[in-house]
Scaffold this active site. Structure first.
Site, mmCIF file in Angstrom:
data_model
loop_
_atom_site.group_PDB
_atom_site.id
_atom_site.type_symbol
_atom_site.label_atom_id
_atom_site.label_comp_id
_atom_site.label_asym_id
_atom_site.label_seq_id
_atom_site.Cartn_x
_atom_site.Cartn_y
_atom_site.Cartn_z
ATOM 1 N N ARG A 148 58.793 63.855 -2.067
ATOM 2 C CA ARG A 148 57.869 62.764 -1.774
ATOM 3 C C ARG A 148 58.650 61.646 -1.079
ATOM 4 O O ARG A 148 59.851 61.509 -1.239
ATOM 5 C CB ARG A 148 57.271 62.186 -3.061
ATOM 6 C CG ARG A 148 56.227 63.068 -3.737
ATOM 7 C CD ARG A 148 54.925 63.051 -2.952
ATOM 8 N NE ARG A 148 53.869 63.814 -3.604
ATOM 9 C CZ ARG A 148 53.684 65.121 -3.464
ATOM 10 N NH1 ARG A 148 54.491 65.834 -2.720
ATOM 11 N NH2 ARG A 148 52.670 65.722 -4.075
ATOM 12 N N GLU B 52 47.863 61.313 1.707
ATOM 13 C CA GLU B 52 47.071 62.527 1.466
ATOM 14 C C GLU B 52 46.138 62.854 2.633
ATOM 15 O O GLU B 52 45.588 63.951 2.684
ATOM 16 C CB GLU B 52 46.280 62.406 0.164
ATOM 17 C CG GLU B 52 47.137 62.592 -1.085
ATOM 18 C CD GLU B 52 47.730 64.002 -1.205
ATOM 19 O OE1 GLU B 52 47.008 64.967 -0.958
ATOM 20 O OE2 GLU B 52 48.933 64.109 -1.517
ATOM 21 N N GLY C 279 39.881 46.284 -7.250
ATOM 22 C CA GLY C 279 40.920 46.972 -8.025
ATOM 23 C C GLY C 279 42.129 46.088 -8.271
ATOM 24 O O GLY C 279 43.266 46.553 -8.229
ATOM 25 N N ILE C 280 41.889 44.822 -8.560
ATOM 26 C CA ILE C 280 43.009 43.856 -8.738
ATOM 27 C C ILE C 280 43.872 44.182 -9.959
ATOM 28 O O ILE C 280 45.036 43.793 -10.025
ATOM 29 C CB ILE C 280 42.443 42.407 -8.827
ATOM 30 C CG1 ILE C 280 43.563 41.370 -8.692
ATOM 31 C CG2 ILE C 280 41.663 42.196 -10.131
ATOM 32 C CD1 ILE C 280 43.073 39.938 -8.573
ATOM 33 N N SER D 37 45.832 56.824 2.487
ATOM 34 C CA SER D 37 46.913 57.472 1.738
ATOM 35 C C SER D 37 47.570 58.548 2.588
ATOM 36 O O SER D 37 46.940 59.124 3.487
ATOM 37 C CB SER D 37 46.287 58.117 0.500
ATOM 38 O OG SER D 37 47.082 59.180 0.026
ATOM 39 N N ARG E 218 53.467 51.348 -12.620
ATOM 40 C CA ARG E 218 52.851 52.632 -12.309
ATOM 41 C C ARG E 218 52.290 53.260 -13.585
ATOM 42 O O ARG E 218 52.855 53.078 -14.670
ATOM 43 C CB ARG E 218 53.954 53.548 -11.734
ATOM 44 C CG ARG E 218 53.487 54.765 -10.977
ATOM 45 C CD ARG E 218 52.517 54.472 -9.902
ATOM 46 N NE ARG E 218 52.534 55.429 -8.794
ATOM 47 C CZ ARG E 218 51.459 55.702 -8.068
ATOM 48 N NH1 ARG E 218 50.293 55.145 -8.334
ATOM 49 N NH2 ARG E 218 51.541 56.534 -7.050
ATOM 50 N N GLY E 219 51.213 54.017 -13.442
ATOM 51 C CA GLY E 219 50.636 54.720 -14.590
ATOM 52 C C GLY E 219 51.555 55.849 -15.043
ATOM 53 O O GLY E 219 52.327 56.388 -14.254
ATOM 54 N N HIS F 81 53.881 54.923 -3.605
ATOM 55 C CA HIS F 81 54.612 53.697 -3.924
ATOM 56 C C HIS F 81 54.495 53.442 -5.415
ATOM 57 O O HIS F 81 53.452 53.592 -6.014
ATOM 58 C CB HIS F 81 54.137 52.527 -3.078
ATOM 59 C CG HIS F 81 52.659 52.444 -2.948
ATOM 60 N ND1 HIS F 81 51.922 53.332 -2.200
ATOM 61 C CD2 HIS F 81 51.778 51.599 -3.506
ATOM 62 C CE1 HIS F 81 50.647 53.017 -2.279
ATOM 63 N NE2 HIS F 81 50.529 51.982 -3.077
ATOM 64 N N TYR G 19 40.250 63.988 -2.954
ATOM 65 C CA TYR G 19 40.799 62.633 -2.813
ATOM 66 C C TYR G 19 41.231 62.393 -1.366
ATOM 67 O O TYR G 19 40.890 61.376 -0.748
ATOM 68 C CB TYR G 19 41.990 62.470 -3.764
ATOM 69 C CG TYR G 19 42.744 61.187 -3.577
ATOM 70 C CD1 TYR G 19 42.244 59.985 -4.056
ATOM 71 C CD2 TYR G 19 43.977 61.176 -2.913
ATOM 72 C CE1 TYR G 19 42.945 58.798 -3.875
ATOM 73 C CE2 TYR G 19 44.684 59.996 -2.733
ATOM 74 C CZ TYR G 19 44.162 58.817 -3.208
ATOM 75 O OH TYR G 19 44.864 57.649 -3.022
#
Ligand code: GDP
Length: 326
Positions: free
Chosen positions: A220, A130, A9-10, A128, A187-188, A182, A152
């Site tokens: 968060r 999560e 996932g680079i 995570s 970020r998307g 983070h 997830y």
């Protein structure tokens, strides 16, 4: 000889920061991408576009065991950072199958192949916050019981246990980073931080009039992604492999985020943020905020970029991009 690192996932947010960090430390950096990402690198690989000539990319599907096997056989890494995963928190049944398939199998294929072909390779699993999901206490640390609340989160708990299992039973140097949210200018747009910084910049430039948002009271623990990859690297440089919570230790609400981002541009968020049920989720009763004491004490790690600095950085980049300045 240079140390060889493999990043799954680079091309993602964390992968790109980690690749830059490892290059600055003279690693030979290899990374996995989806074959389709190579069709249009300027668009799909924008986060690593500036370092493309310094890294070796391998088109690999992490859902395919033969493809992972060939990858490890070819690269023979000294360090492996397993970041690739479907990373959205979804509750739909279709997504559930995809998330389990990619995240569970991907992690299992990686670590079991390392055991066979490169047992001295040091392995980091990106877990995570999560995993704590519906936590009963706050802040959470490495001793807090897991209570995932999404598929997830379940895959991150399973990945954590798999990593632990290979460490204890097969003596691999394998560990999990329990990463809290983070963020960064990479970020998307679907994540709330980027949605807000982008939206505020669009409003400033008159491109949109309002920003539809869900629950502003959600809290968060947000840190800067560039700091978190530094912790990941440090985790693989220790004498003994161990799991660490990586977090800023501070909870902030979505409302605070709105306030900061808009005021950065001289705007008052009250005038633009509107409620939209489509984005609403009830807030956790006990917030996910991490206690990174172990990372501070044992890794000598602490975040360098504050929440305020990070929001400012994101707003600045969004504004510059929209104005065509970058
Ligand atoms: P994650 O939920 O921690 O994986 O990350 P997100 O960045 O998607 O969301 C963080 C929090 O922001 C959640 O508690 C959401 O309920 C809250 N939130 C409030 N409004 C929005 C919104 O419009 N979009 C998103 N993505 N999240 C929102």
């Amino acid at each position: 000889m240079a140390q060889k690192a493999l990043i799954t996932g680079i091309s993602g947010q964390d992968g790109s920061y980690l690749a830059e960090l490892l290059l600055s430390k003279n690693y030979e950096v290899h990374g996995t991408v989806l074959r389709t990402e190579l069709d249009d690198p300027r668009r799909s690989l924008w986060r690593i576009y500036s370092i493309l000539d310094q890294v070796t990319l391998h088109p690999v599907s992490i859902e395919s065991f033969p493809s992972i096997f060939r990858l490890i056989e070819r690269v023979q890494p000294d360090e492996c950072y397993h970041l690739a995963a479907l990373s959205f928190v979804s509750y739909s049944l279709d997504d559930e199958f995809a998330i389990f398939n990619t995240n569970l199998n991907g992690t299992h294929y990686m670590i079991s192949t390392l055991k066979e072909l490169a047992p001295r390779c040091r392995f980091l699993f990106a877990a995570s916050a999560e995993v704590f999901g519906l936590a009963q206490t706050s802040p959470q640390n490495e001793q807090t019981p897991f209570h995932p609340r999404s598929p997830y989160g379940i895959t991150k708990v399973a990945g954590y246990h798999l990593t632990n299992y290979y460490r204890e039973n097969h003596k691999l140097y394998a560990c999990s980073a329990i990463l809290y949210n983070h963020e960064s200018p990479r970020r998307g747009y679907e994540f709330v931080t980027r949605k807000i910084t982008r939206g505020a910049a669009q409003i400033k430039l008159g491109l949109i009039k309002t920003l539809p948002m869900g629950n502003l009271d959600a809290i968060r623990d947000w840190g800067f992604a560039g700091d978190y990859v530094e912790a990941e690297w440090r985790m693989l440089q220790q004498e003994q492999p161990k799991d660490y919570v990586i977090a800023s230790g501070q909870g902030h609400s979505v409302r605070e985020l709105c306030e900061l981002a808009f005021s950065q541009l001289g705007l008052d968020y009250h005038d633009y943020v509107v409620f939209d049920q489509r984005f609403y989720k009830p807030a956790e009763t006990i917030p996910l905020v991490g206690d990174a004491t172990r990372a501070h004490q044992e890794l000598g790690w602490s975040p360098k970029v504050s929440f305020e600095e990070m929001v400012k950085m994101m707003v600045d980049v969004d504004l510059a991009e929209l104005q065509g300045r970058s």
